[in-house]
Design an enzyme around this catalytic site. Structure first.
Site, PDB file in Angstrom:
ATOM      1  CG  ASP A  15     -56.220  -7.294  -3.030  1.00  0.00           C
ATOM      2  OD1 ASP A  15     -56.647  -5.517  -3.356  1.00  0.00           O
ATOM      3  OD2 ASP A  15     -56.892  -7.584  -2.528  1.00  0.00           O
TER       4      ASP A  15
ATOM      5  CG  HIS B  94     -59.103 -10.669  -5.201  1.00  0.00           C
ATOM      6  ND1 HIS B  94     -57.966  -9.984  -3.647  1.00  0.00           N
ATOM      7  CD2 HIS B  94     -58.097 -12.635  -5.013  1.00  0.00           C
ATOM      8  CE1 HIS B  94     -56.869 -11.012  -3.330  1.00  0.00           C
ATOM      9  NE2 HIS B  94     -57.160 -12.530  -4.350  1.00  0.00           N
TER      10      HIS B  94
ATOM     11  CG  ASP C  68     -60.324  -6.384  -3.039  1.00  0.00           C
ATOM     12  OD1 ASP C  68     -59.809  -5.694  -2.079  1.00  0.00           O
ATOM     13  OD2 ASP C  68     -60.141  -7.336  -3.641  1.00  0.00           O
TER      14      ASP C  68
ATOM     15  CG  HIS D 149     -64.924 -12.022  -2.260  1.00  0.00           C
ATOM     16  ND1 HIS D 149     -64.349 -12.071  -3.118  1.00  0.00           N
ATOM     17  CD2 HIS D 149     -63.149 -11.586  -1.311  1.00  0.00           C
ATOM     18  CE1 HIS D 149     -63.312 -12.100  -3.913  1.00  0.00           C
ATOM     19  NE2 HIS D 149     -62.427 -11.294  -2.884  1.00  0.00           N
TER      20      HIS D 149
END
Length: 336
Positions: free
Chosen positions: A246, A161, A159, A122
């Site tokens: 995740d 996200h 991931d 991120h």
């Protein structure tokens, strides 16, 4: 596998209630202790040019000073303490180590996996966000591209996200192909199928925003019909995997249904691809916040790359997975 690991990464203390805690690495090490052929490498050589080639100098100075002053909340989610700067630099160093190992021929049971934290995908050029301070995978890619024997790098981010930072950093560049599997609508809200790159990077960003409830069959269908053909046509010298766990069916913060075995199958397909195109393969840890699901996912990849037969995925893609696949094909992906 060879795992890049440094105790220094445990000193990034986010507090007892933060999901991105030192216990994540401790859980992985406990689980790996039950397996064979595990080697830990305390890599600590971080080329300065790689970090400064990715992140703005003023931002780096600000983060370093923020930590030196004792840290605190950089934003609502991203927490630092005094040791965070050194931990972030160590995490980036582990990622560059993994890239070097892969490019120098480490594969199979010696495939490198950087177990660093804080995670990175991120972090944008000039800001920290989403638990991330330095973009480890991007720094590793930049380091690889500094070598004379490397023309281009691919990054696959699984991931749950979207890795907005990695996308932003390379969005207008042709020497890195960024592809992301992620859950639609989750933080940070980016990663639509229409985000495909600009200028020299046009067509070098590939986003797969799966609806919640997508699982193994959806991931593998898109991988086989879109990701693998795209990467094979791109012919990278190195494939970096931003490995977040995740999207696991039992992770506490997502609604995806990827199984532990599904991660192993994906790892086996990636190994087959990199063998076929003669590319290095390196893994860099991102998210995963259920300690058992995170550690079992890492172990599954380790065992498959050490020679264990991967699971068999018999399910058919969901309607949502098919819709995403059709959208990508309509965009022209997978037909190069």
């Amino acid at each position: 596998m060879k795992f890049g690991y440094r105790e220094l990464c445990l000193e990034h203390d986010t507090g007892s209630r933060h999901p991105e805690s030192p216990d994540r690495l401790r859980a992985i090490k406990r689980t790996l202790a039950e397996t064979d052929h595990v080697e830990y490498v305390p890599a600590n050589d971080l080329p300065r040019d790689a970090v400064h080639g990715i992140h703005d100098d003023e931002y780096l100075r600000d983060v370093r000073q923020f930590c030196a002053n004792g840290g605190g909340n950089w934003d609502a989610d991203t927490v630092a303490v005094e040791a965070t700067w050194d931990a972030a630099m160590a995490s980036a160093a582990l990622a560059t180590w993994a890239a070097r190992e892969a490019l120098d021929g480490a594969d199979g049971a010696d495939t490198p996996f950087a177990l660093g934290r804080p995670p990175g995908h991120h972090a944008v050029e000039d800001d920290a966000m989403g638990f991330c301070f330095l973009n480890n995978a991007a720094v590793a890619a930049e380091h690889a591209l500094d070598r004379e024997d490397v023309e281009n790098v691919a990054i696959l981010d699984f991931d749950v996200h979207h890795g907005n930072g990695t996308q932003d950093i390379f969005y207008d560049r042709s020497d890195v192909y960024y592809a992301s599997f992620h859950e639609e609508g989750l933080y940070p809200g980016t990663g639509d199928v229409g985000e495909t790159g600009v200028d020299a990077g046009r067509g070098r960003t590939l986003n797969v925003p799966f609806p919640s409830g997508s699982g193994d069959a959806d991931y593998l269908a898109v991988y086989e019909e879109v990701i693998a053909p795209e990467f094979e046509a791109y012919d990278p010298d190195l494939l970096i995997v931003s490995a977040g766990f995740d999207a696991h069916e039992n992770d506490p913060i997502s609604r995806m249904l990827v199984s532990t075995g599904g991660y192993g199958v994906l790892a086996e397909r990636l190994r087959t691809l990199t063998d076929r195109i003669d590319a290095g393969l390196a893994f860099v840890l991102e998210g995963g916040y259920g300690l058992e699901t995170l550690s079992s996912g890492v172990r599954e990849i380790q065992e498959v790359l050490n020679g264990t037969e991967p699971a068999t995925i018999d399910a058919e893609p969901t309607d949502g997975g098919r819709n995403v696949l059709e959208s990508l094909i309509y965009q022209g992906f997978g037909s190069r």
